[in-house]
Scaffold this motif. Structure first.
Motif, PDB file in Angstrom:
ATOM      1  N   ILE A   1       0.833  -1.194   0.000  1.00  0.00           N
ATOM      2  CA  ILE A   1       0.000   0.000   0.000  1.00  0.00           C
ATOM      3  C   ILE A   1       0.872   1.250   0.000  1.00  0.00           C
ATOM      4  O   ILE A   1       1.956   1.279   0.573  1.00  0.00           O
ATOM      5  CB  ILE A   1      -0.964   0.063   1.203  1.00  0.00           C
ATOM      6  CG1 ILE A   1      -0.209  -0.088   2.529  1.00  0.00           C
ATOM      7  CG2 ILE A   1      -2.069  -0.960   1.068  1.00  0.00           C
ATOM      8  CD1 ILE A   1      -1.059   0.198   3.748  1.00  0.00           C
ATOM      9  N   PHE A   2       0.355   2.281  -0.662  1.00  0.00           N
ATOM     10  CA  PHE A   2       0.963   3.601  -0.640  1.00  0.00           C
ATOM     11  C   PHE A   2       0.291   4.408   0.469  1.00  0.00           C
ATOM     12  O   PHE A   2      -0.930   4.408   0.598  1.00  0.00           O
ATOM     13  CB  PHE A   2       0.766   4.318  -1.977  1.00  0.00           C
ATOM     14  CG  PHE A   2       1.330   3.580  -3.155  1.00  0.00           C
ATOM     15  CD1 PHE A   2       2.695   3.541  -3.378  1.00  0.00           C
ATOM     16  CD2 PHE A   2       0.486   2.912  -4.040  1.00  0.00           C
ATOM     17  CE1 PHE A   2       3.217   2.858  -4.466  1.00  0.00           C
ATOM     18  CE2 PHE A   2       0.989   2.231  -5.135  1.00  0.00           C
ATOM     19  CZ  PHE A   2       2.370   2.208  -5.348  1.00  0.00           C
ATOM     20  N   GLN A   3       1.119   5.115   1.252  1.00  0.00           N
ATOM     21  CA  GLN A   3       0.600   5.955   2.322  1.00  0.00           C
ATOM     22  C   GLN A   3       1.385   7.273   2.371  1.00  0.00           C
ATOM     23  O   GLN A   3       2.575   7.301   2.059  1.00  0.00           O
ATOM     24  CB  GLN A   3       0.758   5.282   3.685  1.00  0.00           C
ATOM     25  CG  GLN A   3       0.164   3.892   3.792  1.00  0.00           C
ATOM     26  CD  GLN A   3       0.207   3.378   5.217  1.00  0.00           C
ATOM     27  OE1 GLN A   3      -0.688   3.676   6.007  1.00  0.00           O
ATOM     28  NE2 GLN A   3       1.222   2.633   5.570  1.00  0.00           N
ATOM     29  N   ARG A   4       0.713   8.323   2.772  1.00  0.00           N
ATOM     30  CA  ARG A   4       1.413   9.576   3.031  1.00  0.00           C
ATOM     31  C   ARG A   4       2.253   9.421   4.288  1.00  0.00           C
ATOM     32  O   ARG A   4       1.758   8.985   5.333  1.00  0.00           O
ATOM     33  CB  ARG A   4       0.414  10.714   3.223  1.00  0.00           C
ATOM     34  CG  ARG A   4      -0.425  11.031   1.989  1.00  0.00           C
ATOM     35  CD  ARG A   4      -1.517  12.042   2.315  1.00  0.00           C
ATOM     36  NE  ARG A   4      -0.946  13.306   2.762  1.00  0.00           N
ATOM     37  CZ  ARG A   4      -1.386  13.983   3.827  1.00  0.00           C
ATOM     38  NH1 ARG A   4      -2.400  13.511   4.549  1.00  0.00           N
ATOM     39  NH2 ARG A   4      -0.833  15.129   4.152  1.00  0.00           N
ATOM     40  N   ALA A   5       3.542   9.782   4.194  1.00  0.00           N
ATOM     41  CA  ALA A   5       4.432   9.628   5.339  1.00  0.00           C
ATOM     42  C   ALA A   5       3.937  10.439   6.535  1.00  0.00           C
ATOM     43  O   ALA A   5       4.081  10.012   7.684  1.00  0.00           O
ATOM     44  CB  ALA A   5       5.848  10.049   4.963  1.00  0.00           C
TER      45      ALA A   5
END
Length: 282
Positions: A52-56
């Motif tokens: 999954i891609f997530q905002r840091a």
């Protein structure tokens, strides 16, 4: 409010290794998302095979998502379709989809534009476009022709009076009741839950009375409840609720609390079983 990040919940070194060995198209997509968002985007392991891609610096997947999905898989038989309310970037819904197998399909609705954009990327890059219907909209207005044998959700935990609302919109809507509350989740679930089906969600243990009132007010009944203790010696932090239509709720079961970490801070045997359920090595 998440009690720890996914990496902490499912063992950071292994997740970091998996992210490094992810197929190259994930890195290309991550770089594209960083350019689009103008900020750092991380790539994290969701299951043994999905990422999954997530905002840091945004709202991030956490152990309450993991255990909501795990509880849903525990109480529900295998289903061919599943609805996830307020899906965010898709974590609970995708975890349940993983657990239900290759023939299952997910409908996921999310109102936040930032989260919905990441949801789309998570679906596409994991090759799930044929198995997931992503909807961008408010769950309170959601109306579907079909019913669902399983519905999940992770409602925001706090009214705006409970604390300082973050300036970041994604964090704010995920944590605070800016667009509906647990009662709205329960009412939407009641309208779309198939007879014999399950509605599973999480909510803070200190606010258990609010959750129970929301379920009853929607015309559903709580059939099972399980408290989650973050570490030995601490009080339960959040609870998992498994609800049904009243005519289907023939009993009430209070499951033994689930302990995430022992007194030394190590994952318990039960949390290791959760890891294995989602394809991670013990």
């Amino acid at each position: 409010m998440p009690i720890e990040s996914t990496a902490d919940a499912l063992n950071d070194p292994e997740q970091a290794l998996r992210a490094r060995i992810a197929p190259q198209h994930f890195e290309r997509a991550r770089s594209g998302l960083e350019r689009e968002f103008g900020e750092h985007i991380t790539l994290d392991g969701l299951t043994g095979e999905w990422f999954i891609f997530q905002r840091a610096r945004g709202h991030r997947h956490s152990v309450d998502d993991v255990l909501t999905a795990f509880y849903a898989l525990e109480v529900s038989p295998a289903v061919s379709r599943h609805l996830d309310l307020g899906t965010g970037i898709g974590t609970v819904g995708l975890l349940v989809l993983w657990g239900m197998g290759a023939r299952a399909h997910l409908t996921a609705i999310e109102a936040q534009a930032v989260s919905h954009r990441l949801l789309l990327a998570n679906i596409v890059e994991n090759g799930l476009t044929d198995r997931v219907q992503p909807l961008h909209g408010d769950l309170r207005q959601f109306e579907a022709v079909q019913s669902f044998p399983l519905i999940t959700g992770s409602p925001p935990y706090f009214p705006t009076s409970a604390g300082i609302v973050p300036q970041d919109s994604q964090k704010a809507h995920a944590r605070f009741e800016l667009r509906g509350d647990v009662s709205d989740y329960a009412r939407t679930a009641q309208r779309h839950l198939a007879h014999g089906g399950w509605f599973v969600f999480c909510f803070p243990t200190p606010q258990k009375a609010r959750a129970l009132a929301a379920v009853a007010g929607a015309g559903l009944s709580v059939a099972r409840v399980r408290d989650v203790i973050p570490r030995a010696g601490l009080a339960p932090l959040f609870s998992l609720f498994a609800c049904r239509h009243r005519e289907d709720a023939t009993e009430y079961v209070l499951d033994a609390p689930l302990l995430v970490r022992d007194e030394n801070g190590q994952l318990t045997d039960e949390m290791q079983q959760v890891r294995r359920r989602f394809g991670f090595a013990a």
